[in-house]
Every structure is written in C-alpha cells, then in structure tokens.
Motif scaffolding. Structure first.
Motif, mmCIF file in Angstrom:
data_model
loop_
_atom_site.group_PDB
_atom_site.id
_atom_site.type_symbol
_atom_site.label_atom_id
_atom_site.label_comp_id
_atom_site.label_asym_id
_atom_site.label_seq_id
_atom_site.Cartn_x
_atom_site.Cartn_y
_atom_site.Cartn_z
ATOM 1 N N TYR A 10 0.812 -1.218 0.000
ATOM 2 C CA TYR A 10 0.000 0.000 0.000
ATOM 3 C C TYR A 10 0.843 1.264 0.000
ATOM 4 N N CYS A 11 2.036 1.201 0.561
ATOM 5 C CA CYS A 11 2.926 2.367 0.576
ATOM 6 C C CYS A 11 3.725 2.472 -0.721
ATOM 7 N N ALA A 12 4.340 1.365 -1.123
ATOM 8 C CA ALA A 12 5.211 1.372 -2.298
ATOM 9 C C ALA A 12 4.428 1.333 -3.603
ATOM 10 N N LEU A 16 4.247 -4.498 -6.187
ATOM 11 C CA LEU A 16 3.693 -5.130 -4.986
ATOM 12 C C LEU A 16 2.175 -5.049 -4.971
ATOM 13 N N LEU A 17 1.638 -3.892 -5.323
ATOM 14 C CA LEU A 17 0.191 -3.716 -5.362
ATOM 15 C C LEU A 17 -0.407 -4.417 -6.582
ATOM 16 N N ASP A 18 0.281 -4.336 -7.706
ATOM 17 C CA ASP A 18 -0.212 -4.941 -8.950
ATOM 18 C C ASP A 18 -0.453 -6.440 -8.818
ATOM 19 N N ALA A 19 0.192 -7.089 -7.864
ATOM 20 C CA ALA A 19 0.035 -8.533 -7.682
ATOM 21 C C ALA A 19 -1.399 -8.913 -7.315
ATOM 22 N N PHE A 20 -2.148 -7.995 -6.679
ATOM 23 C CA PHE A 20 -3.509 -8.334 -6.244
ATOM 24 C C PHE A 20 -4.534 -7.229 -6.457
ATOM 25 N N VAL A 32 -7.981 3.799 -2.325
ATOM 26 C CA VAL A 32 -9.029 2.842 -2.689
ATOM 27 C C VAL A 32 -8.494 1.973 -3.821
ATOM 28 N N ILE A 33 -8.584 0.665 -3.614
ATOM 29 C CA ILE A 33 -7.969 -0.297 -4.525
ATOM 30 C C ILE A 33 -8.993 -1.341 -4.931
ATOM 31 N N LEU A 34 -9.114 -1.578 -6.227
ATOM 32 C CA LEU A 34 -9.965 -2.660 -6.708
ATOM 33 C C LEU A 34 -9.226 -3.970 -6.514
ATOM 34 N N PHE A 35 -9.844 -4.925 -5.848
ATOM 35 C CA PHE A 35 -9.250 -6.243 -5.655
ATOM 36 C C PHE A 35 -9.406 -6.999 -6.966
ATOM 37 N N LYS A 36 -8.320 -7.488 -7.528
ATOM 38 C CA LYS A 36 -8.372 -8.135 -8.846
ATOM 39 C C LYS A 36 -9.273 -9.360 -8.851
#
Length: 141
Positions: A10-12, A16-20, A32-36
């Motif tokens: 979430y910080c970087a 790392l975020l693109d994985a999920f 706010v992040i859409l969960f894949k």
C-alpha cells in the motif's frame, strides 16, 4: 520511506500492489484499490494512507477520517452494485498496514452466509472489465 514501507504493497504501490489490486484513487485518509479477484463484484480495499499496523495507532481525528472514507466507499458500493450486505474485513496478520476489505455479498451469490475467502482465485476479469469497474467507482469518489 522506511525499509518496511518500501516492502508494503500500500505504501510502495507498483509491482507489490499490482500482484492483487489496481489503485482506483485516493480519499483524504485512504487509498481505494480494486481487488483483482472479483468473485464478489465490486470488492475493494480501503487502505490507510498512514503506515500503521492497527487502527488504535491513529489519532482520533485520523481514525474518524479513515472511517468516513470507509463509509463513503461502502455507500458507493451500495449505490453501484446493490448488494444485500457488505462484509468488512480487517485482518492484517501478515500485511502490517491498516486496510479494510469491502466485500459486496448477495443472498443468492458466492459465499453468502459465510466468511469471504481472502483470495478464492475464482474470478478474474479482462482489462476492459477492470477499467469499467474502476471508472464507475472513481467517478463517485
């Protein structure tokens, strides 16, 4: 940025975020992040902008704003997807960054009546479908 933050999805962000997940946008105290994995259409993560392990580590003002952000996103999910219930999950046993999973659930749908799986690996979407969901949610942030 500390070493711990460099290793935090979430910080970087980035790989790392693109994985999920896919970042949709930001609110005053959250990302706010859409969960894949979309077994639950519209499932998102609301991650605190401040790198803390627990909600008790926020000031009263930060906590109030963070919960306002969570509520705002929940209202958007209700408006867009009309779930029978939204499950809110905040675990963090292995991901030491405060975040909530907001999981729309439906009486006749996947996992109704039980705890949602963290990542059931059931439903992934084409990029166009992710873009459509992101656009719908982002327009209301």
């Amino acid at each position: 940025m500390t070493e711990e933050m460099k290793n935090c999805s979430y910080c970087a962000e980035g790989e790392l975020l693109d994985a999920f997940g896919i970042k949709i946008g930001e609110l005053p105290m959250s990302k706010v992040i859409l969960f894949k994995e979309q077994s639950h259409r519209g499932r998102v993560i609301v991650a605190c902008k401040k790198h803390v392990d627990d909600i008790t580590m926020l000031t009263a003002e930060e906590r109030t704003q963070y919960m306002e952000d969570v509520n705002h996103v929940a209202e958007i999910l209700h408006e867009l997807f009309h779930p029978d219930k939204i499950n809110f999950g905040a675990y963090g046993d292995t991901m030491h960054h405060l975040h909530f999973h907001l999981v729309p659930k439906y009486r006749d749908g996947f996992e109704w009546g039980g705890v949602f799986a963290m990542n059931p690996h059931e439903v992934t979407l084409a990029q166009e479908e992710y873009d459509e969901l992101i656009g719908m949610i982002r327009a209301r942030l």
